[in-house]
Design an enzyme around this catalytic site. Sequence first.
Site, short mmCIF file in Angstrom:
data_model
loop_
_atom_site.label_atom_id
_atom_site.label_comp_id
_atom_site.label_asym_id
_atom_site.label_seq_id
_atom_site.Cartn_x
_atom_site.Cartn_y
_atom_site.Cartn_z
N CYS A 2 0.82 -1.21 0.00
CA CYS A 2 0.00 0.00 0.00
C CYS A 2 0.86 1.26 0.00
O CYS A 2 1.99 1.25 0.45
CB CYS A 2 -0.88 0.00 1.23
SG CYS A 2 -1.78 -1.54 1.43
N ARG A 28 1.45 1.28 -5.84
CA ARG A 28 1.63 0.34 -4.73
C ARG A 28 0.35 -0.40 -4.37
O ARG A 28 0.36 -1.33 -3.57
CB ARG A 28 2.13 1.09 -3.48
CG ARG A 28 3.49 1.74 -3.69
CD ARG A 28 3.93 2.45 -2.45
NE ARG A 28 4.40 1.52 -1.44
CZ ARG A 28 5.65 1.12 -1.33
NH1 ARG A 28 6.56 1.56 -2.17
NH2 ARG A 28 6.01 0.29 -0.38
N TRP A 71 -3.90 -2.09 -1.36
CA TRP A 71 -3.89 -3.39 -2.04
C TRP A 71 -4.36 -4.38 -0.97
O TRP A 71 -3.65 -4.66 -0.02
CB TRP A 71 -2.48 -3.72 -2.53
CG TRP A 71 -2.41 -4.97 -3.38
CD1 TRP A 71 -2.60 -5.04 -4.72
CD2 TRP A 71 -2.12 -6.30 -2.94
NE1 TRP A 71 -2.46 -6.34 -5.14
CE2 TRP A 71 -2.17 -7.13 -4.07
CE3 TRP A 71 -1.86 -6.87 -1.70
CZ2 TRP A 71 -1.95 -8.50 -4.01
CZ3 TRP A 71 -1.63 -8.25 -1.63
CH2 TRP A 71 -1.67 -9.04 -2.79
N GLY A 98 1.27 -3.60 5.37
CA GLY A 98 1.84 -4.83 5.92
C GLY A 98 0.75 -5.80 6.30
O GLY A 98 -0.40 -5.66 5.91
N GLU A 466 9.31 -14.54 -19.87
CA GLU A 466 9.00 -13.13 -19.70
C GLU A 466 7.88 -12.68 -20.64
O GLU A 466 7.00 -11.91 -20.24
CB GLU A 466 10.28 -12.30 -19.90
CG GLU A 466 10.10 -10.80 -19.80
CD GLU A 466 9.50 -10.30 -18.48
OE1 GLU A 466 9.39 -11.08 -17.51
OE2 GLU A 466 9.12 -9.13 -18.44
N LYS A 470 4.38 -11.07 -19.38
CA LYS A 470 3.86 -9.77 -19.84
C LYS A 470 2.44 -9.93 -20.38
O LYS A 470 1.56 -9.16 -20.06
CB LYS A 470 4.74 -9.17 -20.95
CG LYS A 470 6.08 -8.60 -20.54
CD LYS A 470 6.03 -7.40 -19.65
CE LYS A 470 5.93 -7.74 -18.22
NZ LYS A 470 6.99 -7.90 -17.33
N HIS A 489 6.32 -33.02 -23.00
CA HIS A 489 6.12 -33.81 -21.77
C HIS A 489 4.87 -33.37 -21.02
O HIS A 489 4.85 -33.42 -19.79
CB HIS A 489 7.37 -33.72 -20.89
CG HIS A 489 8.61 -34.14 -21.61
ND1 HIS A 489 8.82 -35.44 -22.02
CD2 HIS A 489 9.68 -33.43 -22.05
CE1 HIS A 489 9.98 -35.52 -22.65
NE2 HIS A 489 10.51 -34.31 -22.70
N LYS A 583 2.81 -2.97 -7.97
CA LYS A 583 4.17 -2.91 -8.48
C LYS A 583 5.20 -3.32 -7.44
O LYS A 583 6.20 -3.94 -7.75
CB LYS A 583 4.47 -1.50 -8.98
CG LYS A 583 5.84 -1.40 -9.61
CD LYS A 583 5.85 -0.53 -10.81
CE LYS A 583 7.11 -0.67 -11.61
NZ LYS A 583 7.09 -1.86 -12.46
C1 G6P Z 1 5.63 -7.40 -8.74
C2 G6P Z 1 5.51 -6.62 -10.03
C3 G6P Z 1 6.40 -7.25 -11.10
C4 G6P Z 1 7.83 -7.36 -10.61
C5 G6P Z 1 7.92 -8.09 -9.26
C6 G6P Z 1 9.31 -7.95 -8.64
O1 G6P Z 1 5.07 -8.65 -8.90
O2 G6P Z 1 4.17 -6.59 -10.46
O3 G6P Z 1 6.35 -6.47 -12.27
O4 G6P Z 1 8.60 -8.01 -11.55
O5 G6P Z 1 7.00 -7.51 -8.34
O6 G6P Z 1 9.54 -6.61 -8.35
P1 G6P Z 1 10.95 -5.96 -8.14
O7 G6P Z 1 10.66 -4.54 -7.79
O8 G6P Z 1 11.60 -6.71 -7.01
O9 G6P Z 1 11.71 -6.10 -9.40
#
Ligand code: G6P
Length: 588
Positions: A2, A28, A71, A98, A466, A470, A489, A583
């Site tokens: 948050c 956040r 969040w 937290g 990746e 995405k 498999h 994020k």
């Molecule tokens: C979250 C974000 C991702 C990111 C991951 C790790 O899940 O949504 O986009 O890759 O955290 O975040 P960091 O800041 O440690 O790279």
Amino acid sequence: MCGVFGYVGQSTDVGDAVVTALKTLEYRGYDSWGIAVSTPDRLIIDKSVGRINGHHRAYPEGCIGFGHTRWATHGGATRANAHPHRDCSGSIAVVHNGIIENHTALRAALIARGHQFTSETDSEIVAHLVEEQLATGESFASAVADSFDRLHGYNAIVVMDRVGQQLAATKCVSPLVIGQGALASTIASDSIALRGHADQLVFLEDHHLAVLTKNGTDFYERSTMKPLSPCAIPNNNRQESIELGDYPDFLSKEVSEQPGTLRRLIDEAHQEITELAVKLRAAKRVVLVGSGTAGNAAIAGTYVFSQLCRRDVSFFPASEFRYRSAILDSESLVIALSQSGETVDVLDAMTDARARGSQLAAIVNSPNSTLNRFVETSVMLRAGVEQCVLATKSYTAMLAVLLLTAYEVREEWDRGAAAVGRATEAVEHVLDRERQAHMFQIARDFADAGNLFVIGRGVHYASALEAALKIKEVSYIHAEGFAAGELKHGVIALIEPGTPCLVFAPQDGTRTDVLTGASELRSRGAKIIGVGSVDDEAFNEFIYIQDAGVATPIVEAVPGQLLGYAAALARGNDPDRPRNLAKSVTVK
Ligand code: G6P
């Protein structure tokens, strides 16, 4: 996760200051938000479900206020569960980040003692605990300290005392930073929110407590309430651009910023990478650690160090680190990869690694992050603020740093810089308007698919992981990445006529075998979208990218980003704020 912001100072338009700051912290958490503005006789609380972005409202004048973007962890995303939460008297309010692990017992005991709860959150407990401590005659600061000591877990709290016109804040692991400026004392979960308010920053330590009043901020040792004078550092966030400019969203803006970031790394990061390479050469064992996209970059790194340096470098997902860390010792080097530098699993892993005596390093984007302050050696990603929840420019920057480091270990910086330079040009090429339009068309065609699979071999396996990440996180299509050879498999059972499959088929030793995999998929009706520099008859669609030799994975990242973006738009999803995500993941 948050976002938290608090303000005590001279401005009477505190509501506007809080709302503006919360908009920068929205990444956040964005399922709900709330603010409180206090005047000596009133506490005004405004809360709402959904994003704060776009919210405008005039609030009564006051000099103290705070707010929160949520969040949800305990209790759904409802107005009642949005912060701030109040005590029974209504004069204490709290915002929290937290998880209070012992919340069930604390809540039951508070209810048994007559407290009335208005939310399902663990956070509301704090307001009632402070209320009880104050009733014993304790000062506000001590009441907050004693209440916090009863919480288990990683938490950060800011508590407002309407009567005393003050805020008190304390934390364990979860970050809080205090801003000191001419007109105000401010506090936030990320220094980015203190732009325009603070010349100096103090990162709150776990055992400290801060009290913000209109006269400034006082710091105390939480257990003894002994006054402290922690070090302040200049607020260097002031220059960073966090505006959208002409872009429709941060995802497209940040994707387009990748060539600039890559060039900055070549120009500016040599010294930091040399220091990391020295440590790498000296270490007996090297472990990369990260979460999400950073974890995918680390997986690519394991291939890069094996190929270029003949080094056995392992990857431990951050959340799994502790179950494998027994093998680490003082001759081990643990390198954390993280955009935010605040991911709690990464910080936990590094704390564990430090306890085992290992050397610590980081590849990190946020200079003011907890991770960057925790390690001895770090390479900054220089990607600028990444606002979109999807990590894009930080991923390609991580790949570039890993590649440059591997070349530096070989004492061949110039070759590494040339490889990344070539990839930079290829990224520019794939970002060309016409190529983007082609990828948008491909994405529109698969936007209604239920499943999508992505395959690659060798280091391109990381590209597959990746690209799938995405696509799934922003379009909500079920997308999975696989090492192409593993497909047979099990996963191949899921292929149906028309299932879209993205295939990374570069001009290297992986091509022949990955094309065999593509043909096997196509024979079962899959629609094959090839990515590479040479077309093939196995492909139904072909996304051309320039070959960049060993740096090709940097280029391969872009189609996944753009396909996910275009599919999200086609499905009417918000590209910057996908559902359920945040994020910066500061809870376990
Ligand atoms: C979250 C974000 C991702 C990111 C991951 C790790 O899940 O949504 O986009 O890759 O955290 O975040 P960091 O800041 O440690 O790279």
